[in-house]
Design a protein around this motif. Structure first.
Motif, PDB file in Angstrom:
ATOM      1  N   LYS A  93       0.699  -1.353  -0.079  1.00  0.00           N
ATOM      2  CA  LYS A  93       0.417   0.028   0.262  1.00  0.00           C
ATOM      3  C   LYS A  93       0.628   1.476  -0.186  1.00  0.00           C
ATOM      4  N   ASN A 132       0.073   0.993  -6.129  1.00  0.00           N
ATOM      5  CA  ASN A 132      -0.648   0.272  -4.978  1.00  0.00           C
ATOM      6  C   ASN A 132      -1.491   1.800  -4.421  1.00  0.00           C
ATOM      7  N   GLN A 133      -2.847   2.268  -4.436  1.00  0.00           N
ATOM      8  CA  GLN A 133      -3.232   3.106  -4.410  1.00  0.00           C
ATOM      9  C   GLN A 133      -4.426   2.504  -3.446  1.00  0.00           C
ATOM     10  N   ASN A 134      -3.978   2.816  -2.155  1.00  0.00           N
ATOM     11  CA  ASN A 134      -5.186   1.721  -1.085  1.00  0.00           C
ATOM     12  C   ASN A 134      -5.014   0.690  -0.782  1.00  0.00           C
ATOM     13  N   GLY A 135      -4.430   0.191  -1.596  1.00  0.00           N
ATOM     14  CA  GLY A 135      -4.523  -1.266  -1.799  1.00  0.00           C
ATOM     15  C   GLY A 135      -4.456  -1.606  -2.889  1.00  0.00           C
ATOM     16  N   LYS A 136      -5.623  -1.198  -4.040  1.00  0.00           N
ATOM     17  CA  LYS A 136      -5.966  -1.245  -5.094  1.00  0.00           C
ATOM     18  C   LYS A 136      -4.273  -1.158  -6.361  1.00  0.00           C
ATOM     19  N   ILE A 137      -4.407  -2.387  -7.176  1.00  0.00           N
ATOM     20  CA  ILE A 137      -2.487  -1.900  -8.408  1.00  0.00           C
ATOM     21  C   ILE A 137      -3.475  -1.242  -9.516  1.00  0.00           C
ATOM     22  N   TYR A 138      -2.867  -0.769  -9.706  1.00  0.00           N
ATOM     23  CA  TYR A 138      -2.506   0.330 -10.729  1.00  0.00           C
ATOM     24  C   TYR A 138      -1.296   0.162 -11.616  1.00  0.00           C
ATOM     25  N   GLU A 147      -7.148   5.524 -12.645  1.00  0.00           N
ATOM     26  CA  GLU A 147      -8.237   5.494 -13.776  1.00  0.00           C
ATOM     27  C   GLU A 147      -7.655   5.405 -14.629  1.00  0.00           C
ATOM     28  N   ASN A 202      -4.314  -3.038 -18.109  1.00  0.00           N
ATOM     29  CA  ASN A 202      -5.816  -3.492 -17.052  1.00  0.00           C
ATOM     30  C   ASN A 202      -4.862  -4.782 -16.649  1.00  0.00           C
ATOM     31  N   LYS A 219      -4.853  -7.230 -13.465  1.00  0.00           N
ATOM     32  CA  LYS A 219      -4.872  -9.385 -12.654  1.00  0.00           C
ATOM     33  C   LYS A 219      -3.977  -9.494 -11.493  1.00  0.00           C
TER      34      LYS A 219
END
Ligand code: FES
Length: 102
Positions: A15, A32-38, A73, A90, A92
């Motif tokens: 994070k 890793n922005q607040n637990g989401k991977i971009y 995003e 994308n 995953k």
């Protein structure tokens, strides 16, 4: 449809962290922005700064050189001087490994 490429293990981008990696001639940034991977292009669209040395916040990734912030995003810069969006890829997660569609 692109090709899914393994970037790294999930625990290598905790994070708030950034990580750059290369695949063939592509240079990609993982964030890793607040637990989401971009995943985005690693190199800033303005003057080619390496964004892995930038700053991650709730607004996005801030370029270390002239401080434009890119939304993770859609890649759109939120402030000048950058005007061209970053390319977004994308992502995953499988078996604790991060894959990027290139
Ligand atoms: S190099 Fe990134 S904003 Fe100028």
């Amino acid at each position: 449809m692109g090709q899914w490429v393994k970037a790294c293990n999930l625990d290598q981008v905790k994070k708030g962290q950034l990580l750059g990696f290369s695949h063939d001639d592509k240079k990609i940034l993982l964030a890793n922005q607040n637990g989401k991977i971009y995943a985005t292009d690693l190199i800033c669209t303005h003057a080619e700064a390496d964004l892995s040395t930038g700053f991650l916040s709730n607004e996005g990734i801030r370029c270390p050189l002239h401080l434009s912030v890119f939304n993770l995003e859609n890649g759109v810069p939120q402030n000048l001087p950058a005007e061209i969006p970053l390319k977004i890829y994308n992502v995953k997660i499988e078996h604790n490994e991060i894959y990027v569609e290139i």
